[in-house]
Scaffold this motif. Structure first.
Motif, PDB file in Angstrom:
ATOM      1  N   ASP A  60     -13.205  -8.378   7.171  1.00  0.00           N
ATOM      2  CA  ASP A  60     -13.647  -6.986   7.232  1.00  0.00           C
ATOM      3  C   ASP A  60     -13.654  -6.309   5.864  1.00  0.00           C
ATOM      4  OD1 ASP A  60     -10.948  -6.897   6.838  1.00  0.00           O
ATOM      5  OD2 ASP A  60     -10.476  -5.694   8.603  1.00  0.00           O
ATOM      6  N   ASN A  61     -13.570  -7.135   4.782  1.00  0.00           N
ATOM      7  CA  ASN A  61     -13.626  -6.637   3.407  1.00  0.00           C
ATOM      8  C   ASN A  61     -12.560  -5.575   3.124  1.00  0.00           C
ATOM      9  OD1 ASN A  61     -15.845  -8.250   2.527  1.00  0.00           O
ATOM     10  ND2 ASN A  61     -17.238  -6.876   3.605  1.00  0.00           N
ATOM     11  N   THR A  62     -11.329  -5.858   3.548  1.00  0.00           N
ATOM     12  CA  THR A  62     -10.232  -4.933   3.289  1.00  0.00           C
ATOM     13  C   THR A  62      -9.168  -5.603   2.423  1.00  0.00           C
ATOM     14  OG1 THR A  62      -9.157  -5.557   5.373  1.00  0.00           O
ATOM     15  CG2 THR A  62     -10.585  -3.612   5.399  1.00  0.00           C
ATOM     16  N   GLN A  63      -8.358  -4.768   1.776  1.00  0.00           N
ATOM     17  CA  GLN A  63      -7.388  -5.250   0.800  1.00  0.00           C
ATOM     18  C   GLN A  63      -6.025  -4.617   1.040  1.00  0.00           C
ATOM     19  OE1 GLN A  63      -7.289  -3.483  -3.187  1.00  0.00           O
ATOM     20  NE2 GLN A  63      -7.657  -5.514  -4.062  1.00  0.00           N
ATOM     21  N   LYS A  64      -4.971  -5.360   0.684  1.00  0.00           N
ATOM     22  CA  LYS A  64      -3.622  -4.830   0.627  1.00  0.00           C
ATOM     23  C   LYS A  64      -3.090  -5.060  -0.786  1.00  0.00           C
ATOM     24  CE  LYS A  64      -3.069  -3.937   5.124  1.00  0.00           C
ATOM     25  NZ  LYS A  64      -2.816  -2.577   5.680  1.00  0.00           N
ATOM     26  N   VAL A  65      -2.429  -4.062  -1.333  1.00  0.00           N
ATOM     27  CA  VAL A  65      -1.809  -4.184  -2.653  1.00  0.00           C
ATOM     28  C   VAL A  65      -0.299  -4.204  -2.458  1.00  0.00           C
ATOM     29  CG1 VAL A  65      -1.510  -3.158  -4.932  1.00  0.00           C
ATOM     30  CG2 VAL A  65      -3.741  -3.026  -3.781  1.00  0.00           C
ATOM     31  N   ILE A  66       0.329  -5.292  -2.880  1.00  0.00           N
ATOM     32  CA  ILE A  66       1.757  -5.494  -2.683  1.00  0.00           C
ATOM     33  C   ILE A  66       2.445  -5.470  -4.043  1.00  0.00           C
ATOM     34  CG2 ILE A  66       3.533  -7.037  -1.769  1.00  0.00           C
ATOM     35  CD1 ILE A  66       1.400  -8.169   0.121  1.00  0.00           C
ATOM     36  N   THR A  67       3.338  -4.514  -4.233  1.00  0.00           N
ATOM     37  CA  THR A  67       4.031  -4.350  -5.510  1.00  0.00           C
ATOM     38  C   THR A  67       5.543  -4.383  -5.288  1.00  0.00           C
ATOM     39  OG1 THR A  67       3.951  -1.924  -5.257  1.00  0.00           O
ATOM     40  CG2 THR A  67       2.149  -2.977  -6.484  1.00  0.00           C
ATOM     41  N   ASN A  68       6.269  -4.413  -6.402  1.00  0.00           N
ATOM     42  CA  ASN A  68       7.742  -4.354  -6.371  1.00  0.00           C
ATOM     43  C   ASN A  68       8.352  -5.432  -5.479  1.00  0.00           C
ATOM     44  OD1 ASN A  68       7.620  -1.933  -7.955  1.00  0.00           O
ATOM     45  ND2 ASN A  68       7.226  -0.772  -6.088  1.00  0.00           N
ATOM     46  N   ASN A  82       0.828  -1.218   0.000  1.00  0.00           N
ATOM     47  CA  ASN A  82       0.000   0.000   0.000  1.00  0.00           C
ATOM     48  C   ASN A  82       0.859   1.264   0.000  1.00  0.00           C
ATOM     49  OD1 ASN A  82      -2.263  -1.576  -0.027  1.00  0.00           O
ATOM     50  ND2 ASN A  82      -3.034  -0.941   1.966  1.00  0.00           N
ATOM     51  N   GLY A  83       1.917   1.229  -0.821  1.00  0.00           N
ATOM     52  CA  GLY A  83       2.775   2.395  -0.978  1.00  0.00           C
ATOM     53  C   GLY A  83       3.858   2.550   0.058  1.00  0.00           C
ATOM     54  N   VAL A  84       3.925   1.653   1.049  1.00  0.00           N
ATOM     55  CA  VAL A  84       4.917   1.734   2.127  1.00  0.00           C
ATOM     56  C   VAL A  84       5.955   0.631   1.959  1.00  0.00           C
ATOM     57  CG1 VAL A  84       5.272   1.687   4.623  1.00  0.00           C
ATOM     58  CG2 VAL A  84       3.195   2.735   3.677  1.00  0.00           C
ATOM     59  N   ALA A  85       7.212   0.971   2.094  1.00  0.00           N
ATOM     60  CA  ALA A  85       8.296   0.007   1.902  1.00  0.00           C
ATOM     61  C   ALA A  85       8.266  -1.091   2.960  1.00  0.00           C
ATOM     62  CB  ALA A  85       9.640   0.723   1.932  1.00  0.00           C
ATOM     63  N   PHE A  86       8.500  -2.317   2.516  1.00  0.00           N
ATOM     64  CA  PHE A  86       8.592  -3.486   3.398  1.00  0.00           C
ATOM     65  C   PHE A  86       9.960  -4.111   3.196  1.00  0.00           C
ATOM     66  CE2 PHE A  86       8.538  -8.107   3.706  1.00  0.00           C
ATOM     67  CZ  PHE A  86       7.954  -8.340   4.942  1.00  0.00           C
ATOM     68  N   VAL A  87      10.679  -4.341   4.268  1.00  0.00           N
ATOM     69  CA  VAL A  87      11.977  -5.011   4.225  1.00  0.00           C
ATOM     70  C   VAL A  87      11.963  -6.139   5.247  1.00  0.00           C
ATOM     71  CG1 VAL A  87      14.461  -4.787   4.533  1.00  0.00           C
ATOM     72  CG2 VAL A  87      13.162  -2.894   3.538  1.00  0.00           C
ATOM     73  N   ALA A  88      12.201  -7.351   4.796  1.00  0.00           N
ATOM     74  CA  ALA A  88      12.222  -8.504   5.705  1.00  0.00           C
ATOM     75  C   ALA A  88      13.545  -8.504   6.457  1.00  0.00           C
ATOM     76  CB  ALA A  88      12.031  -9.791   4.925  1.00  0.00           C
TER      77      ALA A  88
END
Length: 303
Positions: free
Chosen positions: A157-165, A53-59
């Motif tokens: 709860d009918n919510t979504q996450k969009v994961i890109t890159n 959702n536009g926020v960087a994720f780093v494992a």
């Protein structure tokens, strides 16, 4: 919704210890999708990054993978509790699709112990789905690399996450074998008159529900049940709702009981021994195929 629930449920039974869609917590020790080792202190190999959702994720806590029983599972988790799991049928270097109706290729996202978002959680491609490309597998150093993009949906709860890159590069993987059944457990049944080669017998209790499954050695076929952990001796109709569920998975087809019965012979809380006879006719939710499972019996020591 009933179809969706069943698709997710059959994955549970095909890869034991996977909680159902309404209950799936990715912190649960999820061996159903072959969650790789990480341990409390974490285990980071290579790099695993994405944008959620536009926020960087780093494992930066766990980045690792496992190849086992025809399954590839890749996990990335950060120190604030966000986790992405990618689980596919092992086709080696390949472009994989996470379809809303797929029970074999499934990706999920969660944070802490919240309910998971999954690629088969929605009812349309706009809600959930995605792609993953495994671009290299180094079988000597046991490293895997690739890219992914996902839409994950949570019907709770009918919510979504969009994961890109999404990118994983030089992630270490382990090769694990499915464990054989405990010597104290028994599972036998005939499928259209032919004995089913039960190799691994698994069970787990989640809340008030016990789930029991038996798979052949390469986990291409699985017979599974789900019912109340406090069930009393007696005979139960397997074609009535979702209180008593029986399923059969062939590797490419998902089937559930349209008729049949489960007879509980023993459910001993003191010894934890659960025994039952069963038979049912299973129908495919993807085709017109039907099979008959007969002369079924299991005796397991429940967890």
């Amino acid at each position: 919704m009933k179809l969706l629930t069943f698709i997710v449920f059959i994955v549970i039974l095909s890869f034991p210890h996977f909680g159902c869609q309404k209950e799936f917590l990715l912190t649960d020790g999820d061996t159903s999708i072959i969650t790789p080792p990480g341990g409390p202190g974490g285990n980071v190999s290579g790099t695993f990054t994405a944008t959620i959702n536009g926020v960087a994720f780093v494992a930066d806590k766990v980045a690792t993978a496992t190849k086992a029983a025809g399954v590839i599972a890749i996990v990335g988790k950060n120190k604030v509790g966000e986790q992405i799991i990618l689980r596919v049928s092992d086709s080696a270097i390949h472009n994989y699709t996470f379809d809303i109706n797929s029970g074999t290729n499934v990706a999920a996202y969660s944070k802490d112990s919240s309910y998971a978002y999954t690629t088969n959680g929605g009812s349309t491609p706009n809600q959930s789905g995605g792609e993953m490309s495994i671009t290299s597998i180094d079988t000597v150093k046991k490293l895997i690399s690739g890219t992914f993009s996902l839409k994950v949906f949570r019907p709770f709860d009918n919510t979504q996450k969009v994961i890109t890159n999404g990118i994983f590069k030089n992630i270490s993987y382990e090769i694990a074998a499915i464990p054989p059944a405990n010597v104290s457990d028994t599972f036998r049944v005939k499928v259209d008159g032919t004995p089913f080669p039960a190799y691994a017998i698994s069970n787990f209790t989640y809340g008030t529900t016990v789930n029991i499954s038996a798979s052949n050695q390469n986990v291409s076929r699985t017979v599974g049940f789900s019912f109340s952990s406090t069930i009393s001796p007696g005979t139960y109709d397997l074609a009535t709702g979702f209180d008593y569920i029986a399923t059969y998975y062939t590797g490419t087809d998902y089937m559930m009981a349209e008729s049949g019965s489960l007879t509980i012979l023993e459910n001993n809380a003191a010894t934890k021994r659960l025994r039952a006879n069963f038979s049912f006719k299973a129908f495919s939710i993807l085709s017109t195929t039907k099979v008959m499972l007969s002369e079924g019996y299991f005796s397991v020591l429940v967890n």
